[in-house]
Motif scaffolding. Structure first.
Motif, PDB file in Angstrom:
ATOM      1  N   VAL A  57       1.102  -1.446  -0.079  1.00  0.00           N
ATOM      2  CA  VAL A  57       0.126   0.001  -0.310  1.00  0.00           C
ATOM      3  C   VAL A  57       0.953   1.536   0.017  1.00  0.00           C
ATOM      4  CG1 VAL A  57      -1.641   1.081   1.181  1.00  0.00           C
ATOM      5  CG2 VAL A  57      -1.635  -1.568   1.435  1.00  0.00           C
ATOM      6  N   VAL A  58       1.925   1.268   0.787  1.00  0.00           N
ATOM      7  CA  VAL A  58       2.506   1.562   1.096  1.00  0.00           C
ATOM      8  C   VAL A  58       3.596   2.859  -0.872  1.00  0.00           C
ATOM      9  CG1 VAL A  58       5.393   2.801   1.555  1.00  0.00           C
ATOM     10  CG2 VAL A  58       3.560   2.173   3.090  1.00  0.00           C
ATOM     11  N   GLN A  59       3.629   1.721  -1.351  1.00  0.00           N
ATOM     12  CA  GLN A  59       4.440   2.020  -2.690  1.00  0.00           C
ATOM     13  C   GLN A  59       3.215   1.671  -3.728  1.00  0.00           C
ATOM     14  OE1 GLN A  59       6.644  -1.598  -3.658  1.00  0.00           O
ATOM     15  NE2 GLN A  59       8.628  -1.224  -2.243  1.00  0.00           N
ATOM     16  N   GLY A  60       1.407   2.657  -3.447  1.00  0.00           N
ATOM     17  CA  GLY A  60       0.689   2.789  -4.042  1.00  0.00           C
ATOM     18  C   GLY A  60       0.129   1.870  -4.647  1.00  0.00           C
ATOM     19  N   THR A  61      -0.258   0.498  -4.260  1.00  0.00           N
ATOM     20  CA  THR A  61      -0.531  -0.495  -4.414  1.00  0.00           C
ATOM     21  C   THR A  61      -2.224   0.243  -3.970  1.00  0.00           C
ATOM     22  OG1 THR A  61       1.059  -2.186  -4.822  1.00  0.00           O
ATOM     23  CG2 THR A  61      -0.923  -2.788  -4.800  1.00  0.00           C
ATOM     24  N   SER A  62      -3.337  -0.471  -4.827  1.00  0.00           N
ATOM     25  CA  SER A  62      -4.882  -0.723  -3.676  1.00  0.00           C
ATOM     26  C   SER A  62      -5.297  -1.561  -3.326  1.00  0.00           C
ATOM     27  CB  SER A  62      -5.824  -0.374  -5.209  1.00  0.00           C
ATOM     28  OG  SER A  62      -5.976  -1.869  -6.399  1.00  0.00           O
ATOM     29  N   ALA A  63      -6.104  -1.249  -2.275  1.00  0.00           N
ATOM     30  CA  ALA A  63      -6.293  -2.092  -1.180  1.00  0.00           C
ATOM     31  C   ALA A  63      -6.746  -3.019  -1.791  1.00  0.00           C
ATOM     32  CB  ALA A  63      -7.372  -0.883  -0.479  1.00  0.00           C
ATOM     33  N   SER A  64      -7.827  -3.241  -2.861  1.00  0.00           N
ATOM     34  CA  SER A  64      -7.969  -4.877  -3.366  1.00  0.00           C
ATOM     35  C   SER A  64      -6.700  -5.393  -3.656  1.00  0.00           C
ATOM     36  CB  SER A  64      -9.447  -4.705  -4.001  1.00  0.00           C
ATOM     37  OG  SER A  64      -8.633  -3.756  -5.751  1.00  0.00           O
ATOM     38  N   GLU A  65      -5.885  -5.110  -4.826  1.00  0.00           N
ATOM     39  CA  GLU A  65      -4.727  -5.683  -5.256  1.00  0.00           C
ATOM     40  C   GLU A  65      -4.103  -6.252  -4.402  1.00  0.00           C
ATOM     41  OE1 GLU A  65      -3.668  -2.533  -7.947  1.00  0.00           O
ATOM     42  OE2 GLU A  65      -4.471  -3.146  -9.651  1.00  0.00           O
ATOM     43  N   ALA A  66      -3.791  -5.456  -3.144  1.00  0.00           N
ATOM     44  CA  ALA A  66      -2.954  -5.683  -2.510  1.00  0.00           C
ATOM     45  C   ALA A  66      -3.125  -6.923  -1.468  1.00  0.00           C
ATOM     46  CB  ALA A  66      -2.407  -4.849  -1.207  1.00  0.00           C
ATOM     47  N   ARG A  67      -4.573  -7.187  -1.071  1.00  0.00           N
ATOM     48  CA  ARG A  67      -5.078  -8.315  -0.601  1.00  0.00           C
ATOM     49  C   ARG A  67      -4.917  -9.489  -1.902  1.00  0.00           C
ATOM     50  NH1 ARG A  67      -9.440  -4.611   0.246  1.00  0.00           N
ATOM     51  NH2 ARG A  67     -11.385  -5.144  -1.296  1.00  0.00           N
ATOM     52  N   THR A  68      -5.454  -9.688  -2.743  1.00  0.00           N
ATOM     53  CA  THR A  68      -4.998 -10.901  -3.899  1.00  0.00           C
ATOM     54  C   THR A  68      -3.208 -10.910  -3.744  1.00  0.00           C
ATOM     55  OG1 THR A  68      -6.548  -9.400  -5.364  1.00  0.00           O
ATOM     56  CG2 THR A  68      -4.925 -11.150  -6.946  1.00  0.00           C
ATOM     57  N   ARG A  69      -2.022  -9.606  -3.945  1.00  0.00           N
ATOM     58  CA  ARG A  69      -0.584 -10.414  -3.402  1.00  0.00           C
ATOM     59  C   ARG A  69      -0.722 -10.921  -2.727  1.00  0.00           C
ATOM     60  NH1 ARG A  69       3.185 -11.786  -5.572  1.00  0.00           N
ATOM     61  NH2 ARG A  69       5.570 -10.204  -4.806  1.00  0.00           N
ATOM     62  N   VAL A  70      -1.154 -10.410  -1.217  1.00  0.00           N
ATOM     63  CA  VAL A  70      -1.130 -11.193  -0.029  1.00  0.00           C
ATOM     64  C   VAL A  70      -1.431 -12.738  -0.280  1.00  0.00           C
ATOM     65  CG1 VAL A  70      -2.010 -11.718   2.404  1.00  0.00           C
ATOM     66  CG2 VAL A  70      -1.339  -9.281   1.578  1.00  0.00           C
ATOM     67  N   ARG A  71      -2.977 -13.113  -0.596  1.00  0.00           N
ATOM     68  CA  ARG A  71      -3.533 -14.441  -1.090  1.00  0.00           C
ATOM     69  C   ARG A  71      -1.772 -15.120  -1.542  1.00  0.00           C
ATOM     70  NH1 ARG A  71      -8.300 -12.298  -0.893  1.00  0.00           N
ATOM     71  NH2 ARG A  71      -7.977 -12.012  -3.876  1.00  0.00           N
ATOM     72  N   MET A  72      -1.870 -14.432  -2.740  1.00  0.00           N
ATOM     73  CA  MET A  72      -0.686 -15.139  -3.936  1.00  0.00           C
ATOM     74  C   MET A  72       0.779 -15.661  -2.712  1.00  0.00           C
ATOM     75  SD  MET A  72      -0.925 -13.183  -7.275  1.00  0.00           S
ATOM     76  CE  MET A  72       0.693 -13.576  -7.802  1.00  0.00           C
ATOM     77  N   LEU A  73       0.926 -14.512  -1.486  1.00  0.00           N
ATOM     78  CA  LEU A  73       2.926 -14.359  -1.168  1.00  0.00           C
ATOM     79  C   LEU A  73       2.131 -15.815  -0.177  1.00  0.00           C
ATOM     80  CD1 LEU A  73       3.096 -10.796  -0.782  1.00  0.00           C
ATOM     81  CD2 LEU A  73       4.691 -12.773  -1.657  1.00  0.00           C
ATOM     82  N   LEU A  74       1.231 -15.690   0.390  1.00  0.00           N
ATOM     83  CA  LEU A  74       1.300 -16.839   1.291  1.00  0.00           C
ATOM     84  C   LEU A  74       0.687 -18.210   1.003  1.00  0.00           C
ATOM     85  CD1 LEU A  74      -2.186 -15.126   3.749  1.00  0.00           C
ATOM     86  CD2 LEU A  74       0.303 -15.703   4.143  1.00  0.00           C
ATOM     87  N   ASP A  75      -0.257 -18.435   0.134  1.00  0.00           N
ATOM     88  CA  ASP A  75       0.105 -19.657  -1.022  1.00  0.00           C
ATOM     89  C   ASP A  75       1.662 -20.075  -1.679  1.00  0.00           C
ATOM     90  OD1 ASP A  75      -0.643 -21.948  -2.726  1.00  0.00           O
ATOM     91  OD2 ASP A  75       0.253 -20.983  -4.498  1.00  0.00           O
ATOM     92  N   GLN A  76       2.421 -19.022  -2.394  1.00  0.00           N
ATOM     93  CA  GLN A  76       4.507 -19.305  -2.098  1.00  0.00           C
ATOM     94  C   GLN A  76       4.923 -19.877  -1.227  1.00  0.00           C
ATOM     95  OE1 GLN A  76       5.255 -15.202  -4.342  1.00  0.00           O
ATOM     96  NE2 GLN A  76       6.744 -16.368  -5.475  1.00  0.00           N
ATOM     97  N   VAL A  77       4.634 -19.322  -0.005  1.00  0.00           N
ATOM     98  CA  VAL A  77       5.590 -19.982   1.094  1.00  0.00           C
ATOM     99  C   VAL A  77       4.675 -21.183   1.728  1.00  0.00           C
ATOM    100  CG1 VAL A  77       6.650 -17.241   1.699  1.00  0.00           C
ATOM    101  CG2 VAL A  77       4.736 -18.367   2.657  1.00  0.00           C
ATOM    102  N   GLY A  78       3.625 -21.400   1.422  1.00  0.00           N
ATOM    103  CA  GLY A  78       3.047 -22.493   1.717  1.00  0.00           C
ATOM    104  C   GLY A  78       2.406 -22.378   3.199  1.00  0.00           C
ATOM    105  N   LEU A  79       1.619 -21.283   3.739  1.00  0.00           N
ATOM    106  CA  LEU A  79       0.671 -20.464   4.175  1.00  0.00           C
ATOM    107  C   LEU A  79      -0.766 -20.799   3.742  1.00  0.00           C
ATOM    108  CD1 LEU A  79       2.679 -18.335   6.513  1.00  0.00           C
ATOM    109  CD2 LEU A  79       2.460 -20.759   7.265  1.00  0.00           C
TER     110      LEU A  79
END
Length: 287
Positions: free
Chosen positions: A117-139
């Motif tokens: 969000v600090v870097q300008g990502t919208s809240a909805s895009e950030a939520r999508t990215r968070v889900r991808m990150l969690l999947d990427q690290v096996g959580l």
């Protein structure tokens, strides 16, 4: 040839001593190293060797007293706070302790989305990215709604890795990232680092006191002894047939299951330490 990502030339760092009229104590005496794109450089040494200070200088957490640090061809040795904020997109860090590196009052989702969000990502895009990150690290996906205290040490370190990956960096400084974990969790987290590198091409500056850890994860290894790099080379060679007496002692200090071989290693380590001490004394007299 793979392009150089990070270049550290003749890096020197000095800290003020203690007491009345303290003198500066130099902890790095002209360290040089390089990291290519997509490469892992393991930096290994015992406590107090200066290995962590190298990573902190790259991150801008300590001020160099000499030398030069370039990242993607740009000099970042004395980058301003504003420049460092811009650099944080490309240079991230994973610290040693997963219990203190996460804000206990923030959910995992908030922790991971904050830099986006600090870097300008919208809240909805950030939520999508968070889900991808969690999947990427096996959580699991529901981890985003939970607090750090609800996770084990290995899971917290996975969260810390996900946070470092959030801005899609080119380099991650890993400061003893598995030393606080049990052996089985260490192996899983190291395999995660390797898998992420294969998929993303991120480079690692991997700092550790454990030669077996850097052997597992590194392409090349630099050995730090009392503020100097005393040996650098391919990981397989440096961690199996080292040339420098200090690296040989590190190798012999690694525990093995065979008690007879372990006793032989202990004897050889003491012999090498004594030879190294005599060599230093002779060098001092000659100087």
């Amino acid at each position: 040839m793979t392009p150089q990502l990070l270049n550290v030339e003749d890096l020197r760092v000095a800290f003020k001593g203690r007491g009345f009229r303290p003198r500066e104590v130099e902890v790095l005496h002209g360290v040089s190293l390089t990291i290519a794109e997509g490469e892992t450089l393991g930096v290994v040494g015992e406590s107090g060797s200066g290995k962590t200070t190298i990573g902190r200088a790259v991150l801008g957490l300590v001020k160099p007293s000499g030398g030069r640090i370039t990242f993607q061809g740009s000099d970042i040795t004395h980058a301003t706070p504003k420049e460092r904020r811009t650099l944080s997109k490309d240079i991230q860090v994973v610290f040693q302790d997963p219990y203190t590196s996460l804000n206990p009052s923030l959910t995992i989702g908030d922790t991971l989305s904050e830099p986006l969000v600090v870097q300008g990502t919208s809240a909805s895009e950030a939520r999508t990215r968070v889900r991808m990150l969690l999947d990427q690290v096996g959580l699991p996906g529901d981890a985003a709604e939970r607090l750090p205290r609800e996770f084990s040490g290995g899971q917290r370190q996975r969260v810390a890795i996900a946070r470092a990956l959030a801005p899609e960096p080119k380099l991650i400084v890993c400061d003893e990232p598995v030393s606080a974990l049990d052996l089985s969790t260490q192996a899983r987290v190291m395999d995660l680092f390797i898998d992420i590198q294969r998929r993303t091409g991120v480079a690692y500056l991997f700092v550790s006191h454990d030669l077996s850890v850097v052997r597992h994860i590194s392409h090349r290894v630099s050995v730090v002894y009392r503020g100097d790099i005393v040996e650098t080379g391919p990981a397989d060679r440096v961690t199996s047939t080292p040339e420098h007496p200090y690296t040989q002692r590190l190798l012999l200090a690694a525990p093995i299951a065979d008690p007879v071989e372990q006793e032989k290693r202990r004897t050889d380590r003491h012999r090498l330490a004594e030879l190294h001490r005599k060599h230093q004394v002779q060098a001092g007299v000659a100087g």
